[in-house]
Scaffold this motif. Structure first.
Motif, PDB file in Angstrom:
ATOM      1  N   GLU A 104      12.623   7.231 -56.586  1.00  0.00           N
ATOM      2  CA  GLU A 104      12.185   5.972 -57.181  1.00  0.00           C
ATOM      3  C   GLU A 104      13.306   5.444 -58.082  1.00  0.00           C
ATOM      4  O   GLU A 104      13.866   6.207 -58.872  1.00  0.00           O
ATOM      5  N   GLN A 193      11.656  -7.273 -57.799  1.00  0.00           N
ATOM      6  CA  GLN A 193      10.737  -6.932 -56.710  1.00  0.00           C
ATOM      7  C   GLN A 193      11.492  -7.001 -55.397  1.00  0.00           C
ATOM      8  O   GLN A 193      11.896  -8.078 -54.974  1.00  0.00           O
TER       9      GLN A 193
ATOM     10  N   THR B 101       1.621  11.323 -60.568  1.00  0.00           N
ATOM     11  CA  THR B 101       1.323  10.026 -59.941  1.00  0.00           C
ATOM     12  C   THR B 101       2.607   9.346 -59.465  1.00  0.00           C
ATOM     13  O   THR B 101       2.614   8.669 -58.438  1.00  0.00           O
ATOM     14  N   PHE B 102       3.695   9.543 -60.204  1.00  0.00           N
ATOM     15  CA  PHE B 102       4.921   8.788 -59.924  1.00  0.00           C
ATOM     16  C   PHE B 102       6.136   9.670 -59.666  1.00  0.00           C
ATOM     17  O   PHE B 102       7.270   9.267 -59.916  1.00  0.00           O
ATOM     18  N   ALA B 136       2.865   2.091 -64.068  1.00  0.00           N
ATOM     19  CA  ALA B 136       2.808   1.789 -62.628  1.00  0.00           C
ATOM     20  C   ALA B 136       3.768   0.655 -62.275  1.00  0.00           C
ATOM     21  O   ALA B 136       4.452   0.704 -61.240  1.00  0.00           O
ATOM     22  N   TYR B 139       7.204   1.268 -61.286  1.00  0.00           N
ATOM     23  CA  TYR B 139       7.383   1.744 -59.913  1.00  0.00           C
ATOM     24  C   TYR B 139       6.920   0.688 -58.908  1.00  0.00           C
ATOM     25  O   TYR B 139       6.717   1.000 -57.737  1.00  0.00           O
ATOM     26  N   GLN B 141       4.086  -0.606 -58.682  1.00  0.00           N
ATOM     27  CA  GLN B 141       2.767  -0.227 -58.170  1.00  0.00           C
ATOM     28  C   GLN B 141       1.668  -0.649 -59.134  1.00  0.00           C
ATOM     29  O   GLN B 141       1.926  -1.079 -60.246  1.00  0.00           O
ATOM     30  N   THR B 142       0.441  -0.491 -58.657  1.00  0.00           N
ATOM     31  CA  THR B 142      -0.713  -0.621 -59.530  1.00  0.00           C
ATOM     32  C   THR B 142      -1.378   0.760 -59.605  1.00  0.00           C
ATOM     33  O   THR B 142      -1.029   1.663 -58.845  1.00  0.00           O
ATOM     34  N   ARG B 149      -6.037   9.401 -57.869  1.00  0.00           N
ATOM     35  CA  ARG B 149      -4.973   9.951 -58.718  1.00  0.00           C
ATOM     36  C   ARG B 149      -5.117  11.466 -58.846  1.00  0.00           C
ATOM     37  O   ARG B 149      -4.122  12.202 -58.788  1.00  0.00           O
ATOM     38  N   HIS B 196      -1.963  12.346 -49.736  1.00  0.00           N
ATOM     39  CA  HIS B 196      -1.052  11.431 -50.431  1.00  0.00           C
ATOM     40  C   HIS B 196       0.405  11.880 -50.400  1.00  0.00           C
ATOM     41  O   HIS B 196       1.303  11.063 -50.423  1.00  0.00           O
TER      42      HIS B 196
END
Lengths: 441, 441
Positions: A104, A193, B101-102, B136, B139, B141-142, B149, B196
């Motif tokens: 990332e 973005q 999560t990230f 989020a 990254y 993201q939401t 999660r 995931h």
């Protein structure tokens, strides 16, 4: 090329042993060094003593190689290795490969910037795409088509650079009297973005002494050259001939021009993997010993480079007169011409291999002067702006290079006597970069 | 609880200043410490001198807080900070928060395992889920719904632990005589595929002295407790009363039992944020000074905890008799009862705030013995297996804690006099973990 410029050198750091697969079992080497950060720090310090501009740590997200007999080629983990080195060196630059495909942008930007602050402005990121299916499987993924990988690479680098610039140079006030920690106006989100990645920012990290980390690139091909031309201050090259290196360097410089940059801002580094000894025979014997166990399995490939059917029974014999008559350099491997040249000198197959003819980089074999001559020839031919040097066995090999090759290069006016500055940008002559200031754009 | 067990202590390391927002401008503190790895190493060494079992570095993938007047609360980057500390300490455990999560499981597993090898078996990963929309956005993201999660968190931890175990204990042979680097049969892919995340493995990293890193957990709620019960050897608690801590600890122990584990393998750490001085007045004055600029803005919230409309004009007055008559502890903040208790002692609003009543953890205020008493009371009441200690200003506060509180705890038989072992597992009493051996399963 004139002699008014000097070459810039990087030192390749890998697995804690050296670039030869059998280095882990070489006399004097601790076979536990793969897990030893002490060893890596010691090698880094040796390179710093030799005034190398940077360390270069290749990386790959996975485990490769036949571990039955050889060690992995890379460090356990490049960022932690460089963190250890950052704390125990003062001047040498710290460059590691990081995948744009499997990281990332926020995470990789944060870690390289933290390294940059920790090292007082010495960090560089070799931003690569990853095309290996085994690496992809470590992320539960498959490899995307090349254009998509490069699109993500561009987005990832641009986001990282924007995050690095999300604190302006003078954002961090540290004004205890007025109680002003920072100027929030000068710490702004980036809100980039892309098609593949995105980030709001800002990073939680202020600028380093060099502003932000330096971008390196290593990819070949049109996509890789374009990417290097747009962002890189250093290019990790892989070339076996002066002609090849000159053409790679010219391509990168053209790409920099197309991207509106001064091509002199992009330094091209050719690889070199010297075999050094008090005599040519001694240099060769060192490599014969390192190749003792791998040589038999390499004979067949050597044959294919020479257009011959060779097998291991001939390992300790030279090519016969009839073999020499029909031998031809294969067009499929750029190292073949050198292999043929060495074979014609009458060496045994084992000795031909000990000349490094199927190693990853050109291998000057002989006294330190032979390596210095090789480097001078390439440099003066405009093949490169410097070299990244791979040492066969780090434990003694870095010191040998520093103590024997460098004085020759210095005497010839080809290499500096000390660091001129303190940051990696200083060492590379890369312009300062503090991010974009929206007030002036 | 009997006195035959001793408490285990962790030291909270954050931004390089201390846990009070104004620590960066406290006398004797270098305001540049946010970027100083030297400072972090010094604090870590002070904690190690005090025989702390571990350092705990909270983390958050983003920039939080009002930087105009206060510093960020976390380190620049926890893995690089711990790498520096690993090299310059010998015994203390190294625990950092990392988001499930990230982060890709392969990346986070590789870095924590490298830290574990680097530190000779002292690494721990506080595996958390991230629910903050700002994180989020870093990254692109939401935030996914909580069940998703947590599903990803379970998958990420299981994959990381499997990757950590992908080298069996005796896989790395280092047999130079026979030329056997490793036994490839004992280095196997893991091939775990979740909903995931997924990974093939193996990692390129051999076991450390403790096998693999230790899992910590911090999440509350049913999901967080379940996760802690399944994987964690340490739980970073947040409780303001003994009753609350006992109930959290019991819930985690029950979850461990349900997961088939011995609940004693899961240590629950309560937070404590001591205010220490030669006298209670001196301890309070230190906090008054630290709260000088933040106190006015906090009065209104203090009022809401007490059911009163308070404003900053009353900052240097105690509650009036009529205010005390109608004051009631709010049920919406677990710290309210303590705030009311302090208010009834007759302190001014500024002094009430200086008691830490709206800080993140209970704040014993007074001499070192007051902090020792607090810790003893909680520990003997079964509220915790130890504490994670947040120091107001690290520069002098860690030494004060080590030199003044610890001797009291030691004298009372509540704290060890030295490390009993060398790894974090040793310090926690966590069983060895080398991964699964397919030959015996």
């Amino acid at each position: 090329m004139s002699n008014d410029r000097t070459m810039i050198l990087g030192m390749h750091l890998g697995n804690g042993y050296g670039s030869q697969g059998a280095a882990w079992r070489f006399p004097g080497v601790d076979p536990a060094n793969y897990a030893s950060f002490d060893a890596q720090v010691r090698y880094a310090q040796a390179a710093e003593r030799g005034k190398f501009a940077f360390l270069f740590l290749p990386d790959f997200p996975g485990l490769q190689g036949d571990l039955a007999s050889e060690s992995p080629q890379i460090t356990l983990e490049p960022m932690l290795t460089l963190a250890a080195i950052a704390r125990e060196t003062a001047r040498i630059g710290l460059v590691a490969t990081g995948s744009t495909t499997f990281n990332e942008p926020f995470n990789i930007a944060r870690q390289f910037k933290a390294l940059d602050v920790m090292s007082h402005g010495r960090a560089g990121w070799n931003a690569v795409t990853t095309s290996d299916p085994g690496a992809a499987a470590n992320y539960g993924q498959t490899i995307a088509p090349r254009p998509e990988r490069y699109q993500r690479a561009h987005e990832t680098i641009q986001i990282a650079q924007a995050l690095w610039g999300s604190w302006q140079r003078d954002a961090w006030l540290q004004d205890t009297a007025a109680g002003r920690f920072a100027d929030p106006e000068k710490i702004q989100p980036i809100n980039l973005q892309g098609q593949h990645v995105a980030s709001r920012g800002p990073l939680p990290i202020p600028p380093s002494e060099q502003g932000q980390p330096v971008i390196f690139a290593a990819g070949g091909g049109d996509n890789g050259i374009e990417l290097a031309g747009r962002y890189a201050s250093g290019v990790i090259g892989a070339a076996f001939t002066i002609e090849d290196a000159r053409s790679q360097r010219a391509a990168v410089r053209d790409a920099a021009r197309r991207a509106g940059r001064d091509p002199d801002e992009v330094k091209f580094f050719a690889g070199v993997m010297p075999a050094i000894g008090p005599t040519k025979r001694a240099a060769l014997d060192r490599r014969v010993r390192l190749g003792e166990h791998s040589a038999p399995a390499r004979v067949s490939y050597l044959g294919s480079m020479l257009g011959l059917a060779l097998d291991a029974r001939q390992l300790d014999e030279p090519l016969s007169a009839s073999q020499l008559t029909i031998a031809r350099a294969s067009e499929f491997d750029p190292r073949s011409a050198r292999a043929l040249e060495v074979a014609r000198e009458g060496w045994t197959l084992r000795e031909i291999l000990a000349h490094g003819v199927i190693d990853y980089h050109p291998t000057p074999v002989g006294t330190a002067a032979v390596t210095a001559d090789h480097m001078q020839e390439w440099f003066e031919a405009g093949a490169c702006d410097g070299f990244w040097v791979s040492i066969d066995v780090n434990e003694d090999g870095i010191d040998t290079f520093v103590d024997e090759v460098m004085p020759i290069l210095q005497e010839r006016g080809l290499f500096h006597h000390d660091y001129e500055g303190s940051t990696l940008r200083d060492h590379l002559g890369a312009p300062a970069q503090y991010g974009l200031d929206p007030r002036v754009s």
